[in-house]
Motif scaffolding. Structure first.
Motif, PDB file in Angstrom:
ATOM      1  N   UNK A 161       0.838  -1.160   0.041  1.00  0.00           N
ATOM      2  CA  UNK A 161      -0.098  -0.107   0.193  1.00  0.00           C
ATOM      3  C   UNK A 161       0.776   1.142  -0.042  1.00  0.00           C
ATOM      4  N   UNK A 162       1.333   1.549  -1.253  1.00  0.00           N
ATOM      5  CA  UNK A 162       2.594   2.616  -1.197  1.00  0.00           C
ATOM      6  C   UNK A 162       1.875   4.174  -0.961  1.00  0.00           C
ATOM      7  N   UNK A 163       0.698   4.219  -0.887  1.00  0.00           N
ATOM      8  CA  UNK A 163       0.073   5.519  -0.488  1.00  0.00           C
ATOM      9  C   UNK A 163      -0.478   5.656   0.835  1.00  0.00           C
ATOM     10  N   UNK A 164      -0.340   4.780   1.447  1.00  0.00           N
ATOM     11  CA  UNK A 164      -1.016   4.465   2.832  1.00  0.00           C
ATOM     12  C   UNK A 164      -0.051   5.007   4.037  1.00  0.00           C
ATOM     13  N   UNK A 165      -0.467   5.654   4.846  1.00  0.00           N
ATOM     14  CA  UNK A 165       0.241   6.186   5.996  1.00  0.00           C
ATOM     15  C   UNK A 165      -0.853   5.982   7.338  1.00  0.00           C
ATOM     16  N   UNK A 166      -0.077   5.731   8.206  1.00  0.00           N
ATOM     17  CA  UNK A 166      -0.738   5.726   9.713  1.00  0.00           C
ATOM     18  C   UNK A 166       0.055   6.055  10.794  1.00  0.00           C
ATOM     19  N   UNK A 167      -0.948   6.799  11.956  1.00  0.00           N
ATOM     20  CA  UNK A 167      -0.263   7.369  12.947  1.00  0.00           C
ATOM     21  C   UNK A 167       0.310   6.328  13.670  1.00  0.00           C
ATOM     22  N   UNK A 168       1.352   6.790  14.447  1.00  0.00           N
ATOM     23  CA  UNK A 168       2.295   5.918  15.290  1.00  0.00           C
ATOM     24  C   UNK A 168       1.287   5.808  16.669  1.00  0.00           C
ATOM     25  N   UNK A 169       0.384   5.171  16.939  1.00  0.00           N
ATOM     26  CA  UNK A 169      -0.475   5.152  18.193  1.00  0.00           C
ATOM     27  C   UNK A 169       0.363   5.128  19.472  1.00  0.00           C
ATOM     28  N   UNK A 170       1.530   4.608  19.656  1.00  0.00           N
ATOM     29  CA  UNK A 170       2.275   4.664  20.893  1.00  0.00           C
ATOM     30  C   UNK A 170       2.543   6.161  21.307  1.00  0.00           C
ATOM     31  N   UNK A 171       2.520   7.056  20.392  1.00  0.00           N
ATOM     32  CA  UNK A 171       2.663   8.448  20.772  1.00  0.00           C
ATOM     33  C   UNK A 171       1.489   9.330  20.954  1.00  0.00           C
ATOM     34  N   UNK A 172       0.450   8.641  21.207  1.00  0.00           N
ATOM     35  CA  UNK A 172      -0.882   9.453  21.340  1.00  0.00           C
ATOM     36  C   UNK A 172      -0.497  10.331  22.645  1.00  0.00           C
ATOM     37  N   UNK A 173      -0.225   9.784  23.963  1.00  0.00           N
ATOM     38  CA  UNK A 173       0.059  10.688  24.710  1.00  0.00           C
ATOM     39  C   UNK A 173       1.107  11.738  24.698  1.00  0.00           C
ATOM     40  N   UNK A 174       2.171  11.491  24.149  1.00  0.00           N
ATOM     41  CA  UNK A 174       3.166  12.545  23.920  1.00  0.00           C
ATOM     42  C   UNK A 174       2.802  13.729  23.212  1.00  0.00           C
ATOM     43  N   UNK A 175       2.128  13.265  22.079  1.00  0.00           N
ATOM     44  CA  UNK A 175       1.583  14.283  21.188  1.00  0.00           C
ATOM     45  C   UNK A 175       0.585  15.019  21.831  1.00  0.00           C
ATOM     46  N   UNK A 176      -0.311  14.746  22.735  1.00  0.00           N
ATOM     47  CA  UNK A 176      -1.420  15.406  23.335  1.00  0.00           C
ATOM     48  C   UNK A 176      -0.720  16.444  24.287  1.00  0.00           C
ATOM     49  N   UNK A 177       0.279  15.794  25.064  1.00  0.00           N
ATOM     50  CA  UNK A 177       0.878  16.682  25.889  1.00  0.00           C
ATOM     51  C   UNK A 177       1.458  17.759  25.244  1.00  0.00           C
ATOM     52  N   UNK A 178       2.035  17.588  24.068  1.00  0.00           N
ATOM     53  CA  UNK A 178       3.098  18.511  23.487  1.00  0.00           C
ATOM     54  C   UNK A 178       1.879  19.599  22.790  1.00  0.00           C
ATOM     55  N   UNK A 179       0.758  19.145  22.193  1.00  0.00           N
ATOM     56  CA  UNK A 179      -0.374  19.986  21.671  1.00  0.00           C
ATOM     57  C   UNK A 179      -0.736  20.912  23.016  1.00  0.00           C
ATOM     58  N   UNK A 180      -1.024  20.300  24.223  1.00  0.00           N
ATOM     59  CA  UNK A 180      -1.450  21.273  25.094  1.00  0.00           C
ATOM     60  C   UNK A 180      -0.462  22.183  25.650  1.00  0.00           C
ATOM     61  N   UNK A 181       0.841  22.000  25.110  1.00  0.00           N
ATOM     62  CA  UNK A 181       1.944  23.295  25.343  1.00  0.00           C
ATOM     63  C   UNK A 181       2.037  24.138  24.012  1.00  0.00           C
ATOM     64  N   UNK A 182       1.453  23.733  23.163  1.00  0.00           N
ATOM     65  CA  UNK A 182       1.310  24.361  21.697  1.00  0.00           C
ATOM     66  C   UNK A 182       2.221  24.042  20.924  1.00  0.00           C
ATOM     67  N   UNK A 183       2.578  23.181  20.945  1.00  0.00           N
ATOM     68  CA  UNK A 183       3.768  22.441  19.971  1.00  0.00           C
ATOM     69  C   UNK A 183       3.450  21.290  19.468  1.00  0.00           C
ATOM     70  N   UNK A 184       4.178  21.005  17.839  1.00  0.00           N
ATOM     71  CA  UNK A 184       3.844  19.676  17.407  1.00  0.00           C
ATOM     72  C   UNK A 184       4.792  18.724  17.804  1.00  0.00           C
ATOM     73  N   UNK A 185       4.747  17.608  18.060  1.00  0.00           N
ATOM     74  CA  UNK A 185       5.585  16.472  18.338  1.00  0.00           C
ATOM     75  C   UNK A 185       6.294  16.386  17.128  1.00  0.00           C
ATOM     76  N   UNK A 186       7.674  16.291  17.397  1.00  0.00           N
ATOM     77  CA  UNK A 186       8.628  16.092  16.076  1.00  0.00           C
ATOM     78  C   UNK A 186       9.709  14.757  16.439  1.00  0.00           C
ATOM     79  N   UNK A 187       9.961  14.284  15.601  1.00  0.00           N
ATOM     80  CA  UNK A 187       9.821  14.436  14.081  1.00  0.00           C
ATOM     81  C   UNK A 187       8.419  13.824  13.705  1.00  0.00           C
ATOM     82  N   UNK A 188       7.962  14.678  12.677  1.00  0.00           N
ATOM     83  CA  UNK A 188       6.362  14.226  12.334  1.00  0.00           C
ATOM     84  C   UNK A 188       6.251  13.009  11.520  1.00  0.00           C
ATOM     85  N   UNK A 189       7.410  12.600  10.512  1.00  0.00           N
ATOM     86  CA  UNK A 189       7.270  11.788   9.653  1.00  0.00           C
ATOM     87  C   UNK A 189       8.431  10.664  10.360  1.00  0.00           C
ATOM     88  N   UNK A 190       7.909   9.391  10.589  1.00  0.00           N
ATOM     89  CA  UNK A 190       8.696   8.618  11.340  1.00  0.00           C
ATOM     90  C   UNK A 190       9.022   7.376  10.316  1.00  0.00           C
TER      91      UNK A 190
END
Length: 190
Positions: A161-190
């Motif tokens: 599936x060369x056009x398929x992308x999926x979020x790294x669900x193991x990073x849900x908590x880290x991403x929410x915490x970063x968003x609450x601080x007003x920042x995008x968790x990086x790197x975005x592309x894993x």
């Protein structure tokens, strides 16, 4: 101390539900979770389980709170409940496109609209087979939106599936915490 309120909205990418539920348990320890489902997610039985099973699991994860499944139920989430953050996980390509175009036709898109008007973070954990084709424009548009954050993502099956992308669900908590601080968790592309 009172836990922050986190909306947890599910769309119909059923193949990712096991990853979501496994990783969302950690969110329940840190946040008061408020469940939301698109009508498709709340009504469709698939080889990945029945809608009733998914609703039951989501309610249990969210402390028994009733799952919001209609536009009318979702609208007060912004002005009355005042979620601290809203996480759409999984977010389908269909919902990505609706969010990018301002279309409000489900509980999930209404919850996002109602939430964003309060200037609080919307976190998107998408899973779509057309992320690098049909949904690419919607992803790009949302990357430029104020208060919209993405759970970092990767190609889940580049050979089949060369056009398929999926979020790294193991990073849900880290991403929410970063968003609450007003920042995008990086790197975005894993």
């Amino acid at each position: 101390m009172e836990k922050k309120k986190l909306g947890l909205a599910l769309c119909g990418s059923y193949c990712t539900y096991e990853k979501l539920f496994a990783n969302a348990e950690a969110l329940a320890a840190d946040y008061a979770l408020y469940p939301i489902m698109s009508d498709t997610a709340a009504e469709t039985d698939t080889r990945f389980g029945t809608a009733a099973e998914h609703i039951r699991r989501l309610m249990a994860l969210c402390g028994g709170r009733k799952v919001v499944t209609t536009i009318a139920e979702a609208e007060p989430l912004g002005p009355k409940l005042g979620l601290d953050a809203l996480l759409i996980a999984p977010c389908t390509g269909n919902t990505l496109s609706k969010l990018a175009c301002g279309i409000t036709d489900s509980a999930v898109t209404m919850a996002a609209k109602a939430h964003l008007r309060n200037g609080r973070p919307l976190v998107i954990a998408f899973s779509t087979n057309d992320a690098l084709s049909g949904s690419a424009e919607s992803i790009a548009r949302l990357l430029n939106r104020k208060n919209v954050y993405f759970v970092p993502f990767f190609q889940d099956d580049p050979a089949a599936k060369p056009c398929s992308l999926q979020a790294d669900f193991s990073l849900l908590g880290e991403t929410v915490a970063a968003a609450l601080e007003g920042r995008q968790l990086q790197p975005l592309l894993r």
